[in-house]
Scaffold this active site. Structure first.
Site, short mmCIF file in Angstrom:
data_model
loop_
_atom_site.label_atom_id
_atom_site.label_comp_id
_atom_site.label_asym_id
_atom_site.label_seq_id
_atom_site.Cartn_x
_atom_site.Cartn_y
_atom_site.Cartn_z
N ALA A 73 43.76 42.87 45.90
CA ALA A 73 43.40 41.54 46.38
C ALA A 73 41.93 41.22 46.12
O ALA A 73 41.57 40.06 45.98
CB ALA A 73 43.72 41.43 47.87
N THR A 74 41.08 42.25 46.05
CA THR A 74 39.67 42.00 45.73
C THR A 74 39.58 41.31 44.37
O THR A 74 38.91 40.29 44.21
CB THR A 74 38.88 43.33 45.72
OG1 THR A 74 38.96 43.90 47.03
CG2 THR A 74 37.42 43.10 45.36
N ASN A 147 42.00 40.32 58.74
CA ASN A 147 42.23 41.76 58.65
C ASN A 147 41.68 42.51 59.85
O ASN A 147 42.17 43.59 60.19
CB ASN A 147 41.61 42.31 57.36
CG ASN A 147 40.21 41.81 57.12
OD1 ASN A 147 40.00 40.60 56.98
ND2 ASN A 147 39.27 42.71 57.08
N GLN A 175 46.76 39.96 54.32
CA GLN A 175 47.27 40.51 55.58
C GLN A 175 48.43 39.69 56.14
O GLN A 175 48.91 39.96 57.24
CB GLN A 175 46.14 40.57 56.63
CG GLN A 175 45.02 41.53 56.28
CD GLN A 175 45.43 42.99 56.38
OE1 GLN A 175 46.44 43.34 57.00
NE2 GLN A 175 44.64 43.87 55.78
N SER A 195 47.97 42.13 48.14
CA SER A 195 47.66 43.54 47.84
C SER A 195 48.86 44.41 48.20
O SER A 195 49.42 44.30 49.30
CB SER A 195 46.45 43.95 48.68
OG SER A 195 46.20 45.32 48.53
N ALA A 196 49.24 45.29 47.26
CA ALA A 196 50.43 46.13 47.47
C ALA A 196 50.27 47.11 48.64
O ALA A 196 51.22 47.40 49.36
CB ALA A 196 50.73 46.91 46.19
N CYS A 321 36.88 48.30 53.99
CA CYS A 321 35.85 48.39 52.96
C CYS A 321 34.46 48.48 53.61
O CYS A 321 33.51 48.87 52.97
CB CYS A 321 35.89 47.18 52.04
SG CYS A 321 37.53 46.56 51.75
#
Ligand SMILES: Cc1ncc(COP(=O)(O)O)c(C=O)c1O
Length: 381
Positions: A73-74, A147, A175, A195-196, A321
């Site tokens: 996702a970043t 998140n 999310q 994002s997986a 992160c």
């Protein structure tokens, strides 16, 4: 002997689903080649990638050709900001994921207009209702589900604002997938990031939804992904993400029981630990139901996280992160109404996030260990 692990960091990475493991193992055995090769091994890989694209598209209400696979996702957020609206004036919020906060900072440093929407007391970004003196912008970027807090954004308000301004709307839906029904078309998104790892797929894989007709300038040039994201495909990552998406409905079906466990965790902590406050997203606000953000008076959040880790309880401070840094969470600092208390609350916060695999025994153990460790830390001063 080390106590069994209690894993309460599903917002950072959900455990790999058994169905994903099976799909990966099948793909490994199939001898997949490079999807760009015209021979049978390449074409097998191509078929696997396209099936995964269909699975991801089906989970979010999109068409397969609207999915661009990325490294997560970043990258999807960065691709949207660069690819749809390079150099454009932007409106985003103060409670975005660090990957979006960094894009906003970079854009401001390059001399572009960046406007900030604040958050309500639950941590949801509030779309400004009026066109103020600064005027409209061309690009809006907002998080769908926070998140750190789990609170859901009123996406209809952001959609209306984008329509009023004739702006493109990017949604960081990382999310939201597997927690709430995702429908990118109904959301009015031009682009949306996924994002997986948040849905039981392999880390390091994600996707950007790009609505048909929205032009996208690639970050990495190459013929792959229809020229929108160059570089040989991460076939296994894509297969795993697709398999995880095929089970997104199971995750949704379990949401009510995850919420019950989360509520049990909060009730347990409140009863067992004096001086704990819940941050943002408190009922009756709309939230994903799997996140609990708590501050413990007179306890440093990052020290607490490390002490819990030693006891086999995995939690986070702020975004994954941002873990390892001692900066208090920008999301908690953006919460209004906490007053002078806000910095103290932010420094002493931990994030507990549950998921499909969380058991009542884990919740009980977590309460027991957190109560013990907080008491010990307070006694040590
Ligand atoms: C809301 C949100 N956006 C973006 C990301 C970044 O995702 P990835 O790790 O796939 O790059 C995360 C990861 O925690 C997230 O929670």
């Amino acid at each position: 002997m080390r106590a069994p692990l209690v894993y309460l960091d599903h917002n950072a990475a959900a455990p790999l689903l058994p169905a994903v493991r099976a799909a990966l193992s099948e793909a490994l055995d199939a001898g997949l080649g490079n999807p760009s090769s015209v021979h049978w091994a390449g074409q097998r890989a191509r078929a696997a990638v396209e099936r995964a694209r269909e699975q991801v598209a089906a989970a979010i209400g999109a068409r397969p050709e609207e999915i661009v696979f990325t490294s997560g996702a970043t990258e999807a957020n960065a691709l949207a900001w660069h690819g749809v609206a390079a150099d454009a004036a932007v409106l985003t919020s103060r409670v975005e994921h660090p990957s979006v906060m960094a894009l906003a900072r970079r854009r401001r440093e390059s001399g572009c207009v960046v406007r900030w929407a604040g958050a309500d007391t639950h941590g949801a970004p509030v779309a400004p209702q009026s066109l103020d003196a600064q005027g409209p912008v061309a690009f809006l970027s907002v998080i769908a589900a926070n998140n750190e807090l789990g609170v859901l954004t009123d996406l209809a308000a952001w959609r209306a604002l984008a329509a009023a301004w004739g702006a493109r709307l990017h949604i960081d839906a990382t999310q939201a997938l597997g927690r709430v029904q995702v429908d990118v078309r109904a959301w009015g998104a031009a682009t949306a990031a996924f994002s997986a790892a948040k849905v039981g797929g392999p880390a390091g894989t994600g996707a950007l939804y790009v609505r048909t007709g929205v032009p996208l300038e690639p970050l990495i040039i190459g013929h792959q992904e229809g020229g929108r994201r160059g570089g040989s495909e991460n076939v296994l990552g894509m297969v795993g993400f697709g398999a995880a998406c095929a089970h997104a409905a199971d995750r949704l079906a379990a949401a009510a029981s995850v919420r019950q466990l989360r509520d049990r965790l909060w009730a347990g902590l409140r009863a067992a630990v004096p001086g704990c406050d819940r941050n943002g997203a408190a009922p009756p606000v709309v939230e994903t139901g799997q996140t609990l953000n708590v501050s413990f008076a007179d306890v440093d959040g990052s020290r607490l996280q490390r002490a819990l880790d030693v006891e086999g309880v995995c939690v986070a401070t702020g975004a994954a992160c941002a873990s390892g840094t001692v900066e208090p969470s920008h999301v908690l600092l953006a919460l209004p109404g906490v007053g002078a208390d806000v910095a103290r609350r932010a420094r002493s916060a931990i994030r507990l996030s549950l998921g499909l695999e969380t058991t009542p025994a884990e919740v009980e153990r977590a309460v027991e260990v957190i109560a013990l460790v907080v008491k010990r830390m307070r006694a040590q001063g």
